[in-house]
Design a protein around this motif. Structure first.
Motif, PDB file in Angstrom:
ATOM      1  N   TYR A 114     -20.122 -21.063  57.534  1.00  0.00           N
ATOM      2  CA  TYR A 114     -19.741 -19.703  57.144  1.00  0.00           C
ATOM      3  C   TYR A 114     -19.711 -18.797  58.380  1.00  0.00           C
ATOM      4  CZ  TYR A 114     -19.713 -14.982  55.528  1.00  0.00           C
ATOM      5  OH  TYR A 114     -19.355 -13.669  55.363  1.00  0.00           O
ATOM      6  N   TRP A 122     -16.637 -19.558  60.476  1.00  0.00           N
ATOM      7  CA  TRP A 122     -15.458 -18.976  59.821  1.00  0.00           C
ATOM      8  C   TRP A 122     -15.434 -17.460  60.021  1.00  0.00           C
ATOM      9  CZ3 TRP A 122     -15.367 -15.408  55.847  1.00  0.00           C
ATOM     10  CH2 TRP A 122     -14.142 -15.221  55.195  1.00  0.00           C
ATOM     11  N   ASP A 123     -16.578 -16.834  59.808  1.00  0.00           N
ATOM     12  CA  ASP A 123     -16.683 -15.384  59.939  1.00  0.00           C
ATOM     13  C   ASP A 123     -16.364 -14.933  61.368  1.00  0.00           C
ATOM     14  OD1 ASP A 123     -17.313 -12.774  58.868  1.00  0.00           O
ATOM     15  OD2 ASP A 123     -19.250 -12.893  59.887  1.00  0.00           O
ATOM     16  N   MET A 141      -9.447 -12.911  56.644  1.00  0.00           N
ATOM     17  CA  MET A 141      -9.513 -14.377  56.701  1.00  0.00           C
ATOM     18  C   MET A 141      -8.929 -14.828  58.032  1.00  0.00           C
ATOM     19  SD  MET A 141      -7.764 -15.032  52.970  1.00  0.00           S
ATOM     20  CE  MET A 141      -6.668 -13.597  53.095  1.00  0.00           C
ATOM     21  N   PRO A 166     -14.905 -16.229  50.630  1.00  0.00           N
ATOM     22  CA  PRO A 166     -15.601 -17.509  50.484  1.00  0.00           C
ATOM     23  C   PRO A 166     -16.252 -17.626  49.110  1.00  0.00           C
ATOM     24  CG  PRO A 166     -16.133 -16.508  52.585  1.00  0.00           C
ATOM     25  CD  PRO A 166     -15.395 -15.463  51.778  1.00  0.00           C
ATOM     26  N   LEU A 185     -13.711 -21.889  52.009  1.00  0.00           N
ATOM     27  CA  LEU A 185     -13.442 -20.805  52.960  1.00  0.00           C
ATOM     28  C   LEU A 185     -11.929 -20.571  53.061  1.00  0.00           C
ATOM     29  CD1 LEU A 185     -15.957 -22.072  55.641  1.00  0.00           C
ATOM     30  CD2 LEU A 185     -16.240 -20.031  54.202  1.00  0.00           C
TER      31      LEU A 185
END
Length: 160
Positions: free
Chosen positions: A24, A27-28, A36, A112, A134
């Motif tokens: 996470y 991805w963030d 995104m 997410p 995600l």
């Protein structure tokens, strides 16, 4: 984020295993000021420890809805086949209605999503635990791919 304070983490993140939290956060970090990240923002070299349990799913504008683009080696073993290039609804190994709900949730919310429903693999050696979905987007408006990672635990269950 430039000029902004860091976004707060989702409430569920603290209860997740370390690898889900790490994915996470990765991805963030890749989305920057966007809601995104793009697929091209992700570097597979950064994801090497997670690759066996990763899926990349295309969101397609036809009746197939969701199509496996990439399926990690552990996921292939758990399913007993490689569904790469095939629709999720025809080649998923869990409850297909639940799978559809999970993907739909991500596409509609553009956020997410975690599913903590445990599932036993076909080989009965692995148990799917938490799964994180995600969203990825080229235009930051519509989800066009979903990066999926499942925490798996090795188990041996009696054959029924």
């Amino acid at each position: 984020m430039a000029g902004d304070q860091a976004r707060p983490a989702p409430d569920w993140l603290g209860a997740m295993p370390d690898d889900v939290r790490a994915l996470y956060r990765y991805w963030d970090s890749k989305r920057g000021d966007r809601q995104m990240p793009r697929r091209s923002d992700l570097d597979p070299a950064d994801l090497v420890p997670y690759l066996p349990s990763i899926l990349l799913v295309d969101v397609v504008p036809d009746e197939r809805l969701y199509v496996y683009r990439l399926v990690g080696t552990r996921e292939v073993k758990m399913r007993g086949n490689d569904p790469t290039g095939k629709p999720v609804m025809e080649h998923g190994f869990i409850d297909r209605a639940l799978a559809l709900r999970n993907y739909d949730t991500v596409v509609l919310s553009r956020k997410p999503h975690v599913d903590a429903t445990p599932w036993v693999a076909k080989d009965r050696e692995w148990l799917d635990m938490e799964t994180i979905f995600l969203p990825l987007s080229e235009d930051d408006a519509e989800v066009d791919k979903i990066l999926v990672y499942t925490v798996q635990k090795r188990v041996t269950l009696p054959i029924e």
